[in-house]
Design an enzyme around this catalytic site. Structure first.
Site, PDB file in Angstrom:
ATOM      1  N   ALA A 142      44.956  25.980  20.908  1.00 23.36           N
ATOM      2  CA  ALA A 142      44.151  25.855  19.691  1.00 23.36           C
ATOM      3  C   ALA A 142      42.859  25.082  19.973  1.00 23.36           C
ATOM      4  O   ALA A 142      41.791  25.436  19.451  1.00 23.36           O
ATOM      5  CB  ALA A 142      44.953  25.157  18.596  1.00 23.36           C
ATOM      6  N   ASP A 201      40.514  27.355  21.938  1.00 19.81           N
ATOM      7  CA  ASP A 201      39.906  28.346  21.037  1.00 19.81           C
ATOM      8  C   ASP A 201      38.800  27.721  20.193  1.00 19.81           C
ATOM      9  O   ASP A 201      37.769  28.358  19.925  1.00 19.81           O
ATOM     10  CB  ASP A 201      40.968  28.959  20.124  1.00 19.81           C
ATOM     11  CG  ASP A 201      41.957  29.833  20.891  1.00 19.81           C
ATOM     12  OD1 ASP A 201      43.051  30.096  20.354  1.00 19.81           O
ATOM     13  OD2 ASP A 201      41.621  30.241  22.031  1.00 19.81           O
ATOM     14  N   SER A 225      41.573  47.404  56.945  1.00 18.90           N
ATOM     15  CA  SER A 225      42.993  47.421  56.618  1.00 18.90           C
ATOM     16  C   SER A 225      43.739  46.489  57.564  1.00 18.90           C
ATOM     17  O   SER A 225      43.204  46.062  58.591  1.00 18.90           O
ATOM     18  CB  SER A 225      43.544  48.834  56.739  1.00 18.90           C
ATOM     19  OG  SER A 225      42.823  49.730  55.937  1.00 18.90           O
ATOM     20  N   LYS A 228      51.966  39.597  50.093  1.00 23.58           N
ATOM     21  CA  LYS A 228      51.029  40.727  50.021  1.00 23.58           C
ATOM     22  C   LYS A 228      51.115  41.326  48.619  1.00 23.58           C
ATOM     23  O   LYS A 228      52.062  42.036  48.298  1.00 23.58           O
ATOM     24  CB  LYS A 228      51.350  41.774  51.073  1.00 23.58           C
ATOM     25  CG  LYS A 228      50.319  42.899  51.137  1.00 23.58           C
ATOM     26  CD  LYS A 228      50.655  43.873  52.256  1.00 23.58           C
ATOM     27  CE  LYS A 228      49.570  44.947  52.360  1.00 23.58           C
ATOM     28  NZ  LYS A 228      49.441  45.735  51.106  1.00 23.58           N
TER      29      LYS A 228
END
Length: 788
Positions: free
Chosen positions: A34, A37, A82, A124
């Site tokens: 709260a 926000d 990769s 991973k």
């Protein structure tokens, strides 16, 4: 008043960024939701009141971008490579031995335990690899991994991922910092997303990875912002500034700058420590908040990483130890056949749907009929299905004891499943000295060519692609629609489309129709290289298309070039040369090309034969290219010197007395020469090659051309790093226009290296070899000096 607002806005941004850091990175929120926000709403209200104070890195700007029509391309200055995979403990042990060997460390033996390497260990993640570029601490670009060299610009979308900082925290970060990591979707967020989709009647995602990838590649960033995505950093790319000396400390530094890293990050001593970590994470895999498919181990010391270096596409210093692929039993319901752009007819397994590693699998590739025979596959069989690397479904094995009595053999269709044309088995032709051996290939091919809708669709999709004719707006679905309704039967028909034909198609209105027709019209002036690539000649990629265009200079020459003549071009072998020649000898292909030119396509950058290839041929090379048994390069040179001309060689071949005293030829070679030219067809063919060499200006008696205006002719240059004043492609084109060859790697034959920011191993190699290096400013000055 504005100054007060500016101060308050800065205070709010600082507070919100700190709360984001504590919540997303440290997992230690210091205020309730709260309160967060309230601060956020106050900031948003102030920015609405003072729009001139809004900045791109404000926390309120995560959902502010307009929807895109398409993603741009991003060239990775340092490729996103990769990782190699380990699927067993032995694979990991082998990797560790390779690391020790590469670092020159003693390995374990009977007399000692050797030296243990320190590894950084982390799970991973099963998501989408992305790159984030920060300049002076501000996020300026986000990109997907793509093919490792080129990705998509998703900057607007990564800004919506809540735990990606728009501005780095703390201090000490480099002026330029490229962070690499994974965007993923936590399991609970994935389940909530699918639940909402079910409630609204929308489409659900198969797994969190697909959900993350699909969310991040939305053209509307607001959709991405609505998805529960998170980011985890695992490394870096381009950097300008100092960094820690180990991978572990590097990730800790990223964390201190506000970037989330894996909470499971650990250090392990030696390969046994890695195995212990792998088993411990594996035991907790199902309880983690996100999906993982293995563990990544990296040599921790960054200097050691540099020493170990890379293979072609993977580093020697890192490996992904994958969890065992999950396998399931299911039934093979049928085998269907798909047709690709080149006509290849490929078998696809249709399976009884089964859950494998959390994904419903109903199809699997079978590659080709040789694979079907290897497996001994029959329709109706029970098969073991595996997701290789947790990604690609594969049929691994047939359970023979469960084969039903009614099982049916898999038969390649005699006619194409799409167009009904004959399906033939390809032949592999191996050409050698004096003969060509023919064997059956593993590929079956539909002979229907562009009369086959499957081939036609794929051919046109390739023709209009970005690196070919670059017709914006002609996506796959639109191409399929144009073919299905009969408006397009060849690439040339695209240039006959009218407004009235297009506007009535699904998804089109007046503006989109005009945009598409404008894009088609704008494509009518392609470079010769683009046009050649767009034709889709088998085995002719972008670089070969550029070579053909640059060397021969005109479509008219390329169309008629004989295979042997084409082999005088660098990197064009005889098999590729035959593919090129066969393509242009085909009547249908020649008709389509003629129609393209008749309908307004005007080729650019055509001209004379490149000066580099003027008078480049020799008689000896011609004789060697005739593939006469027993006559290799040395024999051909001796024969050329003895005869002096092709006609002299032909005459000598039939003069047995003169031939018998010709030096440098064996008895076998003399006999083969005589037999070769005794066949009239071989004489005609040899004369045709010589005539074309004369016509093109490549003959040894042709006029040599001075490379006037080409001051860099014969030189090899290499571009590395980022060029800020131009793209790398533009820099390459300008060097090639000056006669230089632009290579992708540095060697002792390299004349010069142009190194922009982010230059890596190529710059190091240039320094080691003593190759001259220019920065961008010096490069631009050199171009200006040469008038380019």
């Amino acid at each position: 008043m504005t100054s007060n607002a500016a101060r308050r806005i800065e205070q709010l941004r600082t507070a919100i960024n700190e709360h984001n850091y504590r919540y997303y990175v440290l997992d230690e929120p210091s205020v309730p939701d709260a309160e967060y926000d309230r601060l956020f709403n106050e900031l948003r209200a102030l920015e609405v009141e003072h729009p001139e104070l809004v900045t791109a890195d404000s926390p309120t700007q995560r959902v502010g971008a307009e929807a895109l029509s398409a993603f741009g391309q991003v060239r990775h200055e340092i490729p996103m490579l990769s990782l190699g995979n380990a699927f067993s403990d032995e694979d990991l042990l082998s990797f560790d031995r390779g690391v020790q060997s590469g670092l020159g460390l003693p390995s374990a033996d009977l007399f000692g335990g050797g030296t243990e390497v320190e590894y950084s260990c982390e799970p991973k993640l099963d998501g989408l690899a992305v790159s984030l570029l920060y300049q002076d601490g501000v996020l300026v670009r986000g990109a997907t991994r793509g093919d490792g060299s080129t990705g998509e610009d998703i900057s607007a979308n990564v800004r919506t991922v809540r735990n990606i900082p728009l501005r780095l925290q703390g201090e000490g970060w480099p002026a330029v910092l490229e962070v690499r990591g994974e965007v993923f979707m936590p399991k609970d967020g994935f389940e909530a997303l699918n639940a909402r989709a079910i409630e609204s009647g929308g489409k659900t995602f198969a797994n969190p990875r697909n959900a993350a990838a699909g969310s991040l590649r939305q053209l509307d960033p607001k959709i991405t912002a609505s998805r529960p995505l998170e980011f985890c950093a695992y490394g870096i790319g381009r950097v300008e500034g100092a960094l820690p000396d180990t991978h572990y400390r590097l990730l800790q530094a990223l964390k201190s700058w506000g970037l989330p890293i894996s909470r499971e990050l650990r250090l392990a001593k030696g390969v046994q420590g890695c195995l212990d970590y792998y088993r411990e994470i594996g035991a907790r895999r199902q309880g983690l908040a996100y999906d993982i498919d293995g563990v990544v181990f990296k040599v921790n010391n960054l200097d050691d990483q540099q020493q170990l270096g890379f293979r072609a596409r993977t580093p020697h210093w890192a490996i992904a130890h994958k969890f065992p692929a999950q396998e399931e039993l299911t039934e093979l319901l049928d085998v269907e056949f798909q047709v690709g752009r080149t006509g290849a007819v490929t078998p696809v397994a249709r399976l009884k749907p089964v859950q494998v590693a959390g994904v419903t699998v109903s199809n699997a590739t079978l590659h080709n009929m040789d694979e079907v025979q290897r497996l001994g596959l029959m329709i109706g069989d029970t098969v073991i299905v595996r997701r290789a690397g947790d990604v690609i479904p594969q049929v691994m094995q047939v359970v023979l004891e469960r084969r039903p009595a009614e099982a049916r053999a898999v038969a390649i269709p005699h006619s194409c499943p799409v167009c009904g044309s004959y399906v033939e088995r390809t032949q592999l032709i191996k050409r050698g000295k004096g003969k060509a051996s023919v064997s059956e290939g593993s590929i079956y091919r539909c002979v229907g060519r562009l009369s086959c809708q499957a081939q036609l669709k794929q051919a046109i999709i390739h023709f209009v692609s970005r690196r070919a004719m670059d017709i914006d707006g002609l996506g796959d679905k639109i191409v399929e629609q144009l073919v299905d309704v009969g408006l397009v039967r060849s690439p040339a028909d695209l240039y006959l489309l009218t407004f009235e034909q297009v506007v009535v198609l699904d998804g089109f209105a007046e503006l989109s129709t005009r945009n598409l027709l404008a894009a088609i019209d704008a494509s009518k002036r392609p470079s010769l290289a683009r046009f050649i690539y767009a034709l889709g000649i088998p085995d002719v990629g972008e670089e070969t298309a550029k070579l053909l265009a640059r060397a021969l200079g005109a479509l008219a020459r390329i169309e008629v070039a004989l295979p042997e003549v084409l082999t005088w071009l660098p990197d064009v072998g005889l098999e590729v040369a035959h593919e090129i020649h066969s393509f242009f000898a085909d009547d249908h292909n020649r008709t389509v090309i003629a129609q393209l030119l008749e309908r307004g396509v005007v080729l650019q950058e055509e001209g004379a034969l490149h000066a580099e290839f003027a008078a480049c041929a020799t008689l000896a090379e011609l004789l060697n290219k005739l593939n006469i048994a027993g006559i290799a390069a040395t024999g051909a040179k001796n024969l050329a010197e003895a005869a002096g001309s092709l006609e002299g060689v032909i005459a000598l071949s039939q003069d047995w007395l003169s031939l018998s005293v010709t030096k440098g030829l064996s008895e076998k070679a003399r006999q083969a020469l005589r037999e070769h030219f005794a066949a009239p067809a071989n004489v005609v063919h040899a004369r045709a090659i010589e005539a074309q060499l004369r016509e093109f200006g490549m003959h040894w008696q042709s006029e040599k051309k001075v490379l006037a205006g080409l001051p860099l002719a014969g030189q090899t240059w290499v571009l590395t790093g980022t060029l800020e004043a131009m793209s790398r492609d533009e820099g390459k084109a300008r060097l090639e226009a000056l006669g230089a060859k632009v290579a992708g790697s540095v060697s002792a034959k390299t004349h010069c290296v142009v190194a922009g920011p982010g230059a890596g191993s190529k710059l190091t190699k240039a320094s080691e070899l003593g190759v001259p290096v220019l920065d961008e400013q010096a490069f631009l000055a050199r171009l200006a000096e040469l008038g380019a």
